[in-house]
Write an enzyme that holds these catalytic residues in place. Structure first.
Site, PDB file in Angstrom:
ATOM      1  N   PHE A  31       0.811  -1.219   0.000  1.00  0.00           N
ATOM      2  CA  PHE A  31       0.000   0.000   0.000  1.00  0.00           C
ATOM      3  C   PHE A  31       0.843   1.268   0.000  1.00  0.00           C
ATOM      4  CE2 PHE A  31       0.915   0.061   4.539  1.00  0.00           C
ATOM      5  CZ  PHE A  31       0.973   1.425   4.813  1.00  0.00           C
TER       6      PHE A  31
ATOM      7  N   GLU B 278      -4.917  -3.851  -1.864  1.00  0.00           N
ATOM      8  CA  GLU B 278      -6.377  -3.646  -1.848  1.00  0.00           C
ATOM      9  C   GLU B 278      -6.754  -2.395  -1.048  1.00  0.00           C
ATOM     10  OE1 GLU B 278      -4.512  -5.811  -0.381  1.00  0.00           O
ATOM     11  OE2 GLU B 278      -5.452  -6.865   1.297  1.00  0.00           O
ATOM     12  N   ARG B 279      -5.739  -1.740  -0.411  1.00  0.00           N
ATOM     13  CA  ARG B 279      -6.060  -0.562   0.398  1.00  0.00           C
ATOM     14  C   ARG B 279      -6.083   0.713  -0.437  1.00  0.00           C
ATOM     15  NH1 ARG B 279      -2.013  -1.546   5.424  1.00  0.00           N
ATOM     16  NH2 ARG B 279      -2.006  -3.799   5.273  1.00  0.00           N
TER      17      ARG B 279
ATOM     18  N   SER C  63       5.486  -6.921   3.402  1.00  0.00           N
ATOM     19  CA  SER C  63       6.109  -7.221   4.694  1.00  0.00           C
ATOM     20  C   SER C  63       6.860  -8.560   4.619  1.00  0.00           C
ATOM     21  CB  SER C  63       5.048  -7.232   5.786  1.00  0.00           C
ATOM     22  OG  SER C  63       3.972  -8.041   5.398  1.00  0.00           O
TER      23      SER C  63
ATOM     24  N   CYS D  39       9.566   1.916   3.441  1.00  0.00           N
ATOM     25  CA  CYS D  39      10.532   0.857   3.760  1.00  0.00           C
ATOM     26  C   CYS D  39      11.941   1.420   3.839  1.00  0.00           C
ATOM     27  CB  CYS D  39      10.464  -0.251   2.739  1.00  0.00           C
ATOM     28  SG  CYS D  39      11.026   0.300   1.145  1.00  0.00           S
TER      29      CYS D  39
ATOM     30  N   GLU E 214       9.664  -4.177  12.917  1.00  0.00           N
ATOM     31  CA  GLU E 214       9.311  -2.980  12.148  1.00  0.00           C
ATOM     32  C   GLU E 214       8.011  -2.391  12.710  1.00  0.00           C
ATOM     33  OE1 GLU E 214       7.793  -3.698   8.115  1.00  0.00           O
ATOM     34  OE2 GLU E 214       8.983  -2.003   7.426  1.00  0.00           O
TER      35      GLU E 214
HETATM   36  P1  NAD Z   1       1.638  -6.482   3.142  1.00  0.00           P
HETATM   37  O1  NAD Z   1       2.686  -7.521   3.248  1.00  0.00           O
HETATM   38  O2  NAD Z   1       0.519  -6.479   4.116  1.00  0.00           O
HETATM   39  O3  NAD Z   1       0.942  -6.543   1.695  1.00  0.00           O
HETATM   40  C1  NAD Z   1       1.700  -6.622   0.507  1.00  0.00           C
HETATM   41  C2  NAD Z   1       0.886  -7.375  -0.541  1.00  0.00           C
HETATM   42  O4  NAD Z   1       0.637  -8.700  -0.064  1.00  0.00           O
HETATM   43  C3  NAD Z   1      -0.478  -6.747  -0.824  1.00  0.00           C
HETATM   44  O5  NAD Z   1      -0.703  -6.766  -2.218  1.00  0.00           O
HETATM   45  C4  NAD Z   1      -1.448  -7.650  -0.075  1.00  0.00           C
HETATM   46  O6  NAD Z   1      -2.698  -7.748  -0.706  1.00  0.00           O
HETATM   47  C5  NAD Z   1      -0.749  -8.992  -0.092  1.00  0.00           C
HETATM   48  N1  NAD Z   1      -1.065  -9.810   1.098  1.00  0.00           N
HETATM   49  C6  NAD Z   1      -1.550  -9.366   2.291  1.00  0.00           C
HETATM   50  N2  NAD Z   1      -1.681 -10.402   3.144  1.00  0.00           N
HETATM   51  C7  NAD Z   1      -1.273 -11.500   2.490  1.00  0.00           C
HETATM   52  C8  NAD Z   1      -1.144 -12.893   2.859  1.00  0.00           C
HETATM   53  N3  NAD Z   1      -1.469 -13.321   4.066  1.00  0.00           N
HETATM   54  N4  NAD Z   1      -0.670 -13.741   1.937  1.00  0.00           N
HETATM   55  C9  NAD Z   1      -0.313 -13.333   0.712  1.00  0.00           C
HETATM   56  N5  NAD Z   1      -0.399 -12.036   0.321  1.00  0.00           N
HETATM   57  C10 NAD Z   1      -0.861 -11.128   1.184  1.00  0.00           C
HETATM   58  O7  NAD Z   1       2.402  -5.074   3.138  1.00  0.00           O
HETATM   59  P2  NAD Z   1       1.766  -3.627   3.226  1.00  0.00           P
HETATM   60  O8  NAD Z   1       1.247  -3.398   4.604  1.00  0.00           O
HETATM   61  O9  NAD Z   1       0.887  -3.376   2.061  1.00  0.00           O
HETATM   62  O10 NAD Z   1       3.077  -2.744   2.997  1.00  0.00           O
HETATM   63  C11 NAD Z   1       3.968  -2.417   4.023  1.00  0.00           C
HETATM   64  C12 NAD Z   1       5.138  -3.372   4.106  1.00  0.00           C
HETATM   65  O11 NAD Z   1       5.825  -3.415   2.872  1.00  0.00           O
HETATM   66  C13 NAD Z   1       6.163  -2.939   5.128  1.00  0.00           C
HETATM   67  O12 NAD Z   1       6.636  -4.079   5.792  1.00  0.00           O
HETATM   68  C14 NAD Z   1       7.259  -2.310   4.287  1.00  0.00           C
HETATM   69  O13 NAD Z   1       8.541  -2.295   4.876  1.00  0.00           O
HETATM   70  C15 NAD Z   1       7.230  -3.195   3.097  1.00  0.00           C
HETATM   71  N6  NAD Z   1       7.821  -2.550   1.943  1.00  0.00           N
HETATM   72  C16 NAD Z   1       9.016  -3.010   1.495  1.00  0.00           C
HETATM   73  C17 NAD Z   1       9.629  -2.416   0.419  1.00  0.00           C
HETATM   74  C18 NAD Z   1      10.934  -2.923  -0.111  1.00  0.00           C
HETATM   75  O14 NAD Z   1      11.247  -2.622  -1.239  1.00  0.00           O
HETATM   76  N7  NAD Z   1      11.694  -3.676   0.650  1.00  0.00           N
HETATM   77  C19 NAD Z   1       9.011  -1.324  -0.212  1.00  0.00           C
HETATM   78  C20 NAD Z   1       7.786  -0.879   0.271  1.00  0.00           C
HETATM   79  C21 NAD Z   1       7.198  -1.505   1.344  1.00  0.00           C
END
Ligand code: NAD
Length: 498
Positions: A149, A176-177, A226, A281, A383
């Site tokens: 998101f 989806e957010r 994440s 991130c 985190e």
């Molecule tokens: P998230 O892991 O909740 O969601 C990421 C994606 O995974 C979304 O498209 C979501 O729909 C999907 N998802 C959610 N739950 C799932 C599950 N149980 N199984 C499979 N897929 C699932 O992350 P977020 O809250 O959208 O974003 C924040 C996180 O992303 C933070 O941890 C941040 O550090 C990380 N991030 C990392 C980078 C990088 O390049 N390393 C960049 C941006 C964000």
């Protein structure tokens, strides 16, 4: 209420959605739209459309493919304000920051405009008697991206820019957010002349992620999110024979040496720790002053700088940052602040319970500062992803170097110093993927590449730049001979060039 639908085969929205997700405006706390989750039937349709369109796209010469990127780039400029406002309304970041989100993605599109140069292979003339060897990079075919998101414009563009420019058909599953901007980007790509089926968008949560990971037509998956989910996506995708890169969470440290310019550090830190409500991130949520005197001086300067920060709605042009993404995340961040208190860290500035007049339901968290945080604390190890800055005091350089090196995450790190030797030593020895020297958020430019180490990144290739080109293509190597007639001797031993 407005509904955001999938974009399949150049415009189809898929079957009517049985499941819907709420999209909030984090500044008001109100539901402003709904997203229709796609079904596995929709994904099958998208994969079939991608399969049908991809061979002709791959056969289009790279310069013509790049022309679509050039036109998309122009459209993005024209629609910048509208896209930034839409992004800010769903994410909560302030509009100026939303523009930054779009512009960092745009840089990867600009890199993708030069794809013909990046796709040139290698060639050896006369590798053996009458034998030449050359290599070429070919697209994988149908590929997918799953995005978080917090950068709903930049991260989809990190992925689909190089993936499409190299000749793949790309299926995007955005968060989806805040899915509206990703859909608008796909529409603009179509307007720029991209054939239907080359960029499609499906929506959903874990169910759709699993469907993508199990789909036999999808050859590669790029994920950002994440760490636990990144690890899961990596394992499941690889078990299904796909190429997977999966970027995870972070806990980036900023080391402050005694000789650093503390006014500059405080300026950098407030932006890097609290900008976008800490939902980056590459945010800098841990600061490590070296020596007690540095720590005390830094703390004294940080307190008034934090007091001067303005938290506001995403449309407030004077706000330094806006709300966090939803109520659950606000509760989670405030829960981590309580954990820090329970674990014995000193809460210097408490951002909990911030209410904005006129926006009482918004998901705001005030800037928070902890001092005397130690490595045993869970609030340090995990985190938080909110506007929370932790001071971890280190007695010397070696201890400061060890902290980020031993942390479970290894995304980014920064060192603030005037000492070139210390900086050089730090950059060479720290066990982290991206390093800033007097640069608080060292996100590499589009022609380098982005990727963290340890639990911040699973898989071998980084995002964008030449690493992205490598991820989205397979190398084929051709060994050729053009005999001038007459049959040679048949060989029963492995051929050598001797
Ligand atoms: P998230 O892991 O909740 O969601 C990421 C994606 O995974 C979304 O498209 C979501 O729909 C999907 N998802 C959610 N739950 C799932 C599950 N149980 N199984 C499979 N897929 C699932 O992350 P977020 O809250 O959208 O974003 C924040 C996180 O992303 C933070 O941890 C941040 O550090 C990380 N991030 C990392 C980078 C990088 O390049 N390393 C960049 C941006 C964000």
């Amino acid at each position: 209420m407005r509904q955001i639908d999938a974009l399949i085969a150049g415009g189809g929205s898929g079957t009517p959605s049985a499941r819907l997700g709420d999209i909030f405006n984090p500044s008001t706390g109100q539901v402003q739209a709904r997203v229709g989750f796609s079904s596995s039937v929709d994904l099958d349709r998208a994969a079939a459309a991608a399969r049908a369109a991809q061979p002709a796209w791959a056969a289009t010469n790279p310069q013509r493919r790049a022309r679509v990127m050039f036109r998309f780039r122009e459209l993005l400029e024209v629609h910048m304000q509208e896209l930034a406002e839409l992004l800010a309304s769903e994410h909560g970041k302030v509009v100026a920051d939303a523009k930054g989100d779009l512009l960092r993605g745009l840089e990867v599109i600009e890199f993708s405009c030069g794809i013909a140069h990046a796709l040139k292979g290698e060639y050896t003339q006369g590798a053996g008697p009458g034998i030449d060897v050359y290599s070429m990079r070919q697209p994988i075919g149908v590929v997918a991206g799953i995005t978080p998101f917090n950068f709903p414009a930049m991260i989809p563009m990190w992925m689909f820019g190089p993936a499409i420019a190299t000749g793949n058909a790309f299926i995007l599953k955005p968060s989806e957010r805040d899915p509206s901007v990703p859909v608008r980007l796909a529409e603009l790509m179509l307007e720029a002349g991209l054939p239907a089926g080359i960029l499609q968008v499906v929506h959903g949560d874990k169910e759709m992620v699993d469907a993508i990971l199990d789909h036999p037509d999808i050859g590669a998956v790029s994920f950002v999110g994440s760490s636990d989910i990144a690890h899961y996506v990596y394992n499941r995708g690889v078990a299904n024979g796909k190429r997977v890169q999966a970027m995870g969470g972070a806990k980036n440290h900023g080391i402050v040496m005694p000789d650093a310019d503390l006014d500059q550090v405080v300026n950098d830190l407030t932006g890097a720790a609290f900008g976008s409500a800490g939902e980056r991130c590459m945010a800098l949520p841990v600061v490590v002053p070296v020596g007690e005197d540095t720590a005390n001086r830094l703390r004294e300067k940080l307190i008034p700088a934090i007091a001067a920060l303005r938290v506001g709605v995403s449309t407030d042009p004077d706000a330094h940052y806006g709300p966090v993404v939803n109520a659950a995340h606000k509760a989670r961040v405030e829960g981590w602040i309580q954990t820090g208190v329970d674990e014995g860290a000193e809460l210097v500035v408490d951002g909990r319970g911030l209410i904005l007049q006129g926006h009482e339901q918004g998901f705001f968290v005030g800037p928070t500062l902890f001092d005397h945080v130690t490595t045993g604390m869970r609030a340090y190890r995990e985190e938080i992803f909110g506007p929370v800055l932790q001071i971890v005091r280190a007695p010397d350089f070696e201890t400061a170097l060890e902290l980020p090196s031993k942390h479970q995450y290894g995304n980014g790190v920064a060192i603030f110093t005037r000492n070139g030797h210390a900086a050089r030593e730090f950059a060479a020895r720290v066990n982290v993927g991206m390093v800033g020297i007097n640069v608080p958020i060292p996100v590499p430019v589009a022609y380098h590449s982005f990727g963290g180490w340890k639990r911040s990144g699973f898989g071998d290739h980084n995002q964008y730049g030449m690493e992205g080109v490598r991820f989205w293509t397979k190398v084929k190597t051709v060994t050729q001979r053009w005999p001038d007639g007459g049959a040679g001797d048949s060989a029963f031993i492995i051929p050598t060039m001797a």
